[in-house]
Motif scaffolding. Structure first.
Motif, mmCIF file in Angstrom:
data_model
loop_
_atom_site.group_PDB
_atom_site.id
_atom_site.type_symbol
_atom_site.label_atom_id
_atom_site.label_comp_id
_atom_site.label_asym_id
_atom_site.label_seq_id
_atom_site.Cartn_x
_atom_site.Cartn_y
_atom_site.Cartn_z
ATOM 1 N N PRO A 25 2.213 -1.752 0.436
ATOM 2 C CA PRO A 25 1.142 -0.995 -0.229
ATOM 3 C C PRO A 25 -0.250 -1.377 0.244
ATOM 4 C CG PRO A 25 2.151 -2.579 -1.740
ATOM 5 C CD PRO A 25 3.005 -2.555 -0.520
ATOM 6 N N ARG A 26 -0.393 -2.559 0.876
ATOM 7 C CA ARG A 26 -1.703 -2.971 1.387
ATOM 8 C C ARG A 26 -2.114 -2.163 2.614
ATOM 9 N NH1 ARG A 26 -0.324 -9.238 2.080
ATOM 10 N NH2 ARG A 26 1.578 -8.217 2.845
ATOM 11 N N GLU A 52 -2.113 1.128 3.529
ATOM 12 C CA GLU A 52 -2.987 2.302 3.399
ATOM 13 C C GLU A 52 -4.207 2.032 2.530
ATOM 14 O OE1 GLU A 52 -2.107 6.126 4.619
ATOM 15 O OE2 GLU A 52 -0.303 6.148 3.368
ATOM 16 N N LYS A 53 -4.258 0.878 1.905
ATOM 17 C CA LYS A 53 -5.488 0.505 1.221
ATOM 18 C C LYS A 53 -6.555 0.140 2.238
ATOM 19 C CE LYS A 53 -3.452 -1.031 -3.153
ATOM 20 N NZ LYS A 53 -3.187 -2.178 -4.056
ATOM 21 N N MET A 54 -6.109 -0.345 3.407
ATOM 22 C CA MET A 54 -7.053 -0.711 4.463
ATOM 23 C C MET A 54 -7.449 0.503 5.298
ATOM 24 S SD MET A 54 -5.666 -4.431 5.764
ATOM 25 C CE MET A 54 -3.941 -3.961 5.969
#
Length: 419
Positions: free
Chosen positions: A315-316, A318-320
């Motif tokens: 999940p990290r 596409e947060k970036m």
């Protein structure tokens, strides 16, 4: 009142014709057909109720839109891709391109001649593919991110995969790892957007790969704002209505395998620095990694397929930043529930679909689709590639790409999703 309305209408008409003439004169991308280059959008009333004068202004603009629609329709009847007689330039003999790029060397071209059989079965196949797409887009019980938004809600930067050919009235949404290099070459030849010593390319395979993927070579929807300002979105809608729109898709899991092979099994400096180094650090616990891909490969430091799958599911990620285009879902690249595509091709039937499409576009006498690759990533490899991927990861991955499977009629890979 009538005279005032006629005066306002004449002022608007005069302004429109001035804008048209300026755009046609200065537009240096594509053939400057008068009917293609501007339109007025209907105003959106906000706040207080409209006055009588505002009502008249709105009627004037509606009249203007109706006028421009008729102008477009008459122009496309004379010059549209499915009706006009195309100039029949002689086909030049294709010679094998110089394959300096390692990726093309590894893949290898299939130079055998194929005669595609186009029949009524192709028409039925296209009708079925379009019907499947429309039915699931209309099915309220089938949900995925951004499905319900309108075309106006799509930000400009998400329209960068829609390539426009104004000369023939074609819009192509390219999907990486689905023969997009050769379809881009075809679009360059048709639009004459790239010259070789002052002469447009006639053979798609003569176009060097580095030019094919240069974004400045193509006119894409995301560039409309810079060229047409506030009229850009309305102009996009007119072209989407009048032009022939197509895309090519592929089994989503096989596309992922192909992306992994080309970007991480071959030496690719950009993808090593942007993606491989973070993956190796996060999922393989490597530190002090080499700065260049060649050094990493010599030391045996390569991203594994499980590393890649972990990266997609993390999940990290596409947060970036959004997924890279090579593994971003097709529904996010091409917006098939907001754009009504006229033709849906598949890599699994590339030769037949390409021949049929070029005939429909009436450009089959101008060029042939380039030969396909001999050793494409095969769907039969899926079980081998996913053998070491935990079942829970496979199931999560399917959910991530489920919309692409369903919208484009690919069967659910049950053999990979069960013990």
């Amino acid at each position: 009142m009538t005279k005032a309305r006629l005066f306002r209408l004449s002022v608007v008409l005069g302004s429109v014709f001035m804008i048209l003439l300026i755009i046609v004169y200065w537009d240096n991308v594509g053939t400057a057909h008068f009917y293609l280059h501007t339109s007025f959008s209907r105003p959106h009333a906000l706040g207080s109720p409209p006055t009588a004068a505002q009502d008249e202004d709105r009627e004037d603009l509606l009249d203007m839109d109706e006028f421009l629609e008729k102008l477009l329709s008459s122009g496309l009847r004379q010059n549209g891709p499915l009706n006009r007689k195309m100039e029949q330039a002689p086909l030049q003999g294709s010679s094998k391109p110089v394959l300096g790029n390692l990726e093309e060397n590894v893949r290898g071209y299939d130079w055998s001649t194929r005669v595609a059989r186009v029949s009524l079965d192709q028409e039925k196949l296209q009708a079925e593919r379009r019907r499947t797409l429309r039915e699931f887009c209309a099915n309220s019980s089938f949900a995925f991110p951004a499905k319900e938004r309108s075309f106006d809600d799509i930000p400009n930067y998400e329209l960068n995969h829609l390539i426009v050919d104004d000369r023939h009235g074609i819009i192509y949404c390219y999907v990486p790892k689905v023969a997009c290099t050769n379809w881009k070459r075809v679009m360059i030849v048709l639009s004459e957007s790239l010259l070789d010593q002052g002469v447009p390319y006639r053979d798609p395979l003569d176009i060097p790969r580095e030019h094919v993927h240069n974004s400045s070579t193509h006119l894409t929807f995301n560039k409309f704002w810079r060229r047409y300002g506030k009229f850009s979105r309305h102009l996009m809608k007119i072209k989407l209505k009048k032009y022939t729109k197509f895309l090519f898709v592929r089994d989503p899991f096989v596309r992922l395998i192909s992306a992994f092979r080309s970007k991480f099994e071959l030496e690719n400096e950009e993808f090593y620095r942007r993606f491989a180094i973070p993956m190796l650090k996060l999922y393989s616990n490597h530190t002090n990694l080499p700065t260049s891909v060649s050094e990493a490969f010599r030391a045996g430091l390569k991203v594994s397929f499980p590393d890649f799958i972990q990266y997609l599911l993390d999940p990290r990620t596409e947060k970036m930043a959004p997924f890279n285009e090579h593994w971003r879902q097709v529904y996010r690249l091409c917006h098939p529930c907001q754009i009504d595509y006229d033709f849906v091709g598949k890599l699994e039937t590339l030769n037949e679909d390409a021949a049929h499409l070029l005939q429909l576009l009436k450009v089959d006498r101008l060029l042939h689709f380039p030969p396909s690759y001999r050793n494409r990533t095969a769907s039969s490899w899926e079980e081998d590639w996913f053998a070491k991927i935990p079942l829970a990861w496979r199931q999560q991955l399917y959910k991530l790409y489920e919309a692409d499977f369903v919208l484009f009629g690919y069967p659910k890979p049950e053999n990979l999703l069960k013990d």
